[in-house]
Design an enzyme around this catalytic site. Structure first.
Site, PDB file in Angstrom:
ATOM      1  CE  LYS A 103      21.040  55.875 -45.153  1.00 22.16           C
ATOM      2  NZ  LYS A 103      19.881  55.824 -45.764  1.00 22.16           N
ATOM      3  CD  GLU A 137      17.624  65.050 -31.708  1.00 29.03           C
ATOM      4  OE1 GLU A 137      16.420  64.948 -31.184  1.00 29.03           O
ATOM      5  OE2 GLU A 137      18.263  65.994 -31.310  1.00 29.03           O
ATOM      6  CB  CYS A 174      10.067  61.934 -33.526  1.00 28.53           C
ATOM      7  SG  CYS A 174      10.456  63.932 -33.575  1.00 28.53           S
ATOM      8  CD  GLU A 181       8.511  56.374 -32.503  1.00 26.05           C
ATOM      9  OE1 GLU A 181       9.079  55.548 -32.945  1.00 26.05           O
ATOM     10  OE2 GLU A 181       8.457  57.555 -32.563  1.00 26.05           O
TER      11      GLU A 181
END
Ligand code: NAD
Length: 478
Positions: free
Chosen positions: A178, A251, A285, A382
């Protein structure tokens, strides 16, 4: 800013892949081109019925697929990577339209995904003999888990799908994949290619919203979830998977520091440091999110990075001149504008960028910031965008303490002309990957993943592949 022509027609040539068939559904998703902030495509979206059909197909297909050999599965994965290369240009243009990144980087993403897929299927997972003597034989085997649900984010949908997808398939599992509702299209086209390569039911692709992801984590007949996305959602995935004790690989996000030592030539490293911070407009990331520079090189590094930022061409990724594309979606764009406003309020100095351009599309110029408090949002969170703080340090111990003062722990880097010292400092970063004189170098043979709240488990390498398998001891009394 460079801009290409407007999108005109709504593209609708997309299907779900369920049990080897391309299918439509009652619901749909509208997909926005972030360079224009306008819908350019529509695709089917799966509900519970489609999820159940895909999981049932994957369970049935597992019976045959698990019996195939590594060599047979490797051959099919290589066929898929060849199909990706054969369709690279078309896929890359679609990826740029939905994701925003410059076309050359979309091409590179597909290349990298294909190369890493080929690399992974070269890895052997042998049966390990633990004891062999006159009385007993004990061996450790690894067998596939069953059906793997793969959930991906919007920043690198092809590459981040292929890592877990190939890991799962090569180790004998079947898959329901997905993509993010913001970037489902290239993944659905990947589904069309997989239809040509794998037996029916082995690989299924369902576009859908966040709730589809949640249903996957709850589904009693999915055995493992491989999730790539934010820390906040990762925690929900882990909690939800606990009800069925699914295996989980997470992750997640990062707040990755780069420590620039006093013995570097700032001009010589500026290009690399800039690229590692701003590639995909910072929506990576493992991009550098905080730059800690020794006071001796601080001013010169700021000057050299500003020069790089001011050269960079921001625009529509389909324009060949573009080096930095838009922010992928409105929510992320608004979050970044909020961080920028907070940074200005906290009295930081904007060295370059910092102004939100008027006009269509979710654009932000590359922005470098100094004199920003360590407890500001830009340093603590972040940011996942093209706004990067440069922070000064005097002693490396202080730099390490500040670099490690975070719940994140994905990656980091140390830049120095003394590589041995660099490796010693890098080993003190509390991260999954610590680089020296490079950043963002990954490979099919090297495990990747996060320490602390940046992840759970590893992707790639034999370590990553074993995450898609159940270890089983066979102990024989002779
Ligand atoms: P996100 O967590 O919002 O969404 C990721 C995926 O999860 C999407 O497909 C979404 O539909 C789905 N989802 C949402 N709610 C869910 C739920 N309750 N249960 C199951 N699935 C659910 O992340 P995003 O904004 O798409 O991606 C950006 C984040 O991803 C950043 O934090 C970035 O650092 C991280 N990321 C990590 C890596 C890595 O390898 N560590 C790589 C790329 C991106």
């Amino acid at each position: 800013m460079a801009r290409a022509a407007d999108e005109i027609e709504l593209r609708t040539d997309f299907s779900l892949l369920i049990d080897g068939e391309l299918r439509t559904s009652e619901q749909h998703l509208d997909v926005v081109n972030p360079a224009y902030g306008a819908v350019f495509a529509r695709c089917p979206a799966a509900g519970r019925a489609e999820l159940d059909a895909a999981v049932t197909a994957a369970r049935r297909a597992f019976k045959g697929w698990r019996k195939t050999s590594y060599a047979e599965r490797a051959a099919l994965v290589k066929k898929l990577s060849q199909a990706l290369r054969d369709n690279q240009q078309e896929l890359a243009e679609l990826l740029t339209r939905e994701q925003g990144k410059p076309l050359a980087q979309s091409v590179a993403e597909i290349d990298r995904g294909a190369a890493q897929s080929d690399g992974m299927v070269g890895i052997e997972i042998p049966v390990e003999t633990l004891v062999e003597n006159e009385k007993q034989h004990i061996e450790l085997r690894y067998r596939p888990l069953g059906v793997v649900g793969i959930i991906t984010p919007w920043n690198a949908p092809v590459n981040l799908a292929l890592g877990p997808l190939v890991s799962a398939l090569y180790t004998g599992n079947t898959v329901v994949l997905k993509p993010s509702p913001y970037t489902p299209l290239t993944t659905l086209k990947l589904g069309e290619l997989m239809k040509q390569v794998f037996p029916a039911g082995v690989a299924n692709v369902l576009a859908g919203g966040d709730e589809l992801g949640r249903w996957m984590t709850e589904h009693p007949h999915i055995d493992k979830i491989s999730f790539t996305g934010s820390v906040a959602t990762g925690k929900k995935v882990l909690a939800s998977a606990a009800a069925t004790l699914k295996r989980v690989t997470l992750e997640l996000g990062g707040n990755d520091p780069a420590i620039i030592m006093d013995d570097v030539d700032p001009k010589a490293i500026a290009k690399q440091v800039f690229f590692a911070s701003f590639v995909n407009s910072g929506q990576v990331c493992m991009a550098i999110k905080r730059i800690y520079a020794h006071e001796k090189v601080y001013e010169a590094l700021c000057t050299a990075l500003v020069a790089e930022a001011e050269k960079a061409v921001v625009g529509d990724g389909l324009d060949p001149a573009t080096e930095l594309g838009p922010i992928q979606n409105k929510m992320q764009y608004e979050k970044l504008i909020g961080i920028l406003e907070d940074t200005k309020r906290r009295g930081a100095k904007i060295l370059t960028g910092g102004e939100v351009p008027k006009g269509r599309g979710y654009f932000l110029p590359p922005t470098l910031v100094t004199d920003v408090p360590e407890d500001s949002r830009l340093v603590r969170e972040e940011q996942f965008g093209p706004i990067v703080p440069i922070l000064k340090f005097t002693h490396v111990d202080d730099a390490l303490e500040r670099a490690n003062d975070t719940r994140y722990g994905l990656s980091g880097s140390v830049w120095t002309s003394d590589v041995n010292r660099g490796a010693e400092i890098a080993a003190q970063l509390e991260v999954g990957t610590a680089w020296v004189n490079q950043h963002r170098a990954t490979s099919a043979f090297v495990p990747f993943g996060g320490a602390k709240e940046s992840g759970y488990g590893r992707q790639y390498s034999v370590l990553g592949l074993k995450g898609y398998m159940e270890p089983e001891v066979v102990s024989v009394a002779k």
